[in-house]
Design an enzyme around this catalytic site. Structure first.
Site, PDB file in Angstrom:
ATOM      1  N   ASP A 102      29.172  16.385  74.396  1.00 36.92           N
ATOM      2  CA  ASP A 102      30.487  15.745  74.539  1.00 36.92           C
ATOM      3  C   ASP A 102      30.340  14.246  74.773  1.00 36.92           C
ATOM      4  O   ASP A 102      31.072  13.434  74.194  1.00 36.92           O
ATOM      5  CB  ASP A 102      31.265  16.337  75.727  1.00 36.92           C
ATOM      6  N   ASN A 110      35.864  15.522  78.331  1.00 36.67           N
ATOM      7  CA  ASN A 110      34.575  14.868  78.611  1.00 36.67           C
ATOM      8  C   ASN A 110      34.291  13.763  77.586  1.00 36.67           C
ATOM      9  O   ASN A 110      33.857  12.663  77.931  1.00 36.67           O
ATOM     10  CB  ASN A 110      33.419  15.875  78.561  1.00 36.67           C
TER      11      ASN A 110
HETATM   12  P1  ADP Z   1      25.245  20.077  73.085  1.00 36.85           P
HETATM   13  O1  ADP Z   1      25.514  19.710  74.513  1.00 36.85           O
HETATM   14  O2  ADP Z   1      26.474  20.014  72.236  1.00 36.85           O
HETATM   15  O3  ADP Z   1      24.444  21.327  72.889  1.00 36.85           O
HETATM   16  P2  ADP Z   1      22.823  18.707  72.412  1.00 36.85           P
HETATM   17  O4  ADP Z   1      22.095  19.518  73.426  1.00 36.85           O
HETATM   18  O5  ADP Z   1      22.400  18.856  71.005  1.00 36.85           O
HETATM   19  O6  ADP Z   1      24.390  18.872  72.487  1.00 36.85           O
HETATM   20  O7  ADP Z   1      22.619  17.197  72.867  1.00 36.85           O
HETATM   21  C1  ADP Z   1      23.409  16.094  72.485  1.00 36.85           C
HETATM   22  C2  ADP Z   1      22.569  14.836  72.606  1.00 36.85           C
HETATM   23  O8  ADP Z   1      22.110  14.697  73.955  1.00 36.85           O
HETATM   24  C3  ADP Z   1      21.328  14.847  71.761  1.00 36.85           C
HETATM   25  O9  ADP Z   1      21.596  14.363  70.459  1.00 36.85           O
HETATM   26  C4  ADP Z   1      20.414  13.902  72.525  1.00 36.85           C
HETATM   27  O10 ADP Z   1      20.753  12.557  72.232  1.00 36.85           O
HETATM   28  C5  ADP Z   1      20.785  14.189  73.971  1.00 36.85           C
HETATM   29  N1  ADP Z   1      19.908  15.227  74.567  1.00 36.85           N
HETATM   30  C6  ADP Z   1      20.233  16.509  74.851  1.00 36.85           C
HETATM   31  N2  ADP Z   1      19.193  17.168  75.438  1.00 36.85           N
HETATM   32  C7  ADP Z   1      18.196  16.266  75.520  1.00 36.85           C
HETATM   33  C8  ADP Z   1      16.839  16.282  76.048  1.00 36.85           C
HETATM   34  N3  ADP Z   1      16.306  17.399  76.588  1.00 36.85           N
HETATM   35  N4  ADP Z   1      16.116  15.160  75.964  1.00 36.85           N
HETATM   36  C9  ADP Z   1      16.629  14.023  75.418  1.00 36.85           C
HETATM   37  N5  ADP Z   1      17.874  13.923  74.928  1.00 36.85           N
HETATM   38  C10 ADP Z   1      18.650  15.020  74.973  1.00 36.85           C
END
Ligand code: ADP
Length: 301
Positions: free
Chosen positions: A263, A38
């Protein structure tokens, strides 16, 4: 090989799987995905054509493996670093929907990708000239212990030779025998990494970090020059060469599917960093890419 001799290549080492995704009529749609793949997908979209984005993995010699490689190549990703192993097949996961909640069932314990590091000479040759090598905690978790040690030794050597090594710990508790093993391996992996891109919720659950700042400090202490801590909709925290800061994530009113958010962030952010962008711009590129991905169903758009 000196840093100047490294090629314009990002090499991502990991597992791609067959994805079975439920449709409204009760059928399943087949796709292909995996955390490292991804990230490469979005790095490919972000980088100029003079960059090669290459996937390093292992698949079988069966028709489903052929289809998978055709799909990956179709995304502009080089598959010459994918081993073909007779008698093996890719792993598979099936998505179950309960309302808007997605859950995942995996068949991956015998996947071909678990043997991607079985031949040290072959693996070393794939890593040799890449300017950036990207691995995840999932890559490390699926490997037998000796192969994992071999991969980490290879990454350390590549970093010493001037390559950038990037790690997303991407902690999936089900893939690790216990928390202690996950912690030990990921800490060792961080010591050989130039850039670590953890997600705070995973780190809090595994390492007990109380805050994203604690996650950042822990990986910086392990030896990474750059640490970028993602935190869902919260601010992204960073530290680069001793300078720390944070970048608010642009709000997304109605996230549809957050699969692949981290990712896609990594792919776009690493593409910017390796192209020489300053860290603030690279994080903004990651956030913008992730914001688009979470407003669409599926990890690969
Ligand atoms: P993972 O998929 O590894 O858990 P995260 O959920 O921390 O990663 O999200 C990675 C990035 O995606 C965040 O740094 C942000 O930029 C974006 N992101 C994720 N969820 C949201 C949300 N609910 N609103 C806005 N941006 C989001």
């Amino acid at each position: 090989m000196t840093t100047a001799e490294l090629s314009q290549t990002i090499l991502g080492i990991g597992e791609a799987m067959v994805e079975m995704s439920p449709q409204t009529d009760g059928s399943y749609q087949r796709g292909f995905a995996g955390d490292v793949l991804n990230a490469l997908w979005y790095a490919r979209k972000a980088l100029d054509e003079d960059w090669t984005v290459s996937f390093c993995s292992a698949v079988g010699q069966d028709p489903i493996s052929d289809d998978m490689l055709a799909f990956i190549s179709g995304g502009g990703i080089d598959c010459s670093a994918v081993r073909r192993i007779a008698g093996r097949s890719p792993g598979l996961y099936l998505i179950t929907l309960d309302g808007a909640e997605r859950s995942f069932t995996y068949w991956r314990s015998q996947s071909a990708a678990r043997s991607l590091a079985a031949d040290g000479d072959w693996l070393g040759a794939q890593m040799d000239a890449a300017r950036l090598i990207y691995v995840s905690g999932i890559t490390l978790a699926i490997l037998p212990e000796d192969d994992r040690a071999r991969l980490l030794t290879g990454l350390a050597a590549r970093r010493a030779a001037g390559a950038t090594v990037a790690l997303d710990p991407n902690i999936r508790p089900a893939l690790w025998p216990d928390k202690d093993t996950a912690r030990d391996v990921l800490t060792s992996a961080a010591t050989v990494s130039s850039i670590v891109l953890p997600s705070f919720d995973d780190e809090a659950a595994c390492f007990g970090d109380a805050t994203p700042e604690a996650t950042r400090a822990r990986y910086a202490g392990a030896g990474a020059e750059t640490v970028i801590v993602k935190n869902g909709p919260g601010a992204v925290l960073y530290l680069q060469d001793g300078q720390s800061g944070e970048a608010a994530s642009p709000p997304v009113a109605k996230p549809v599917d957050t699969t692949g958010a981290g990712d896609s962030f990594n792919g776009a952010c690493l593409a910017a960093l390796i192209s020489g962008e300053p860290i603030g711009r690279a994080i903004a590129a990651g956030q913008a890419c992730a914001a688009r991905v979470i407003q669409t169903r599926g990890a690969l758009i």
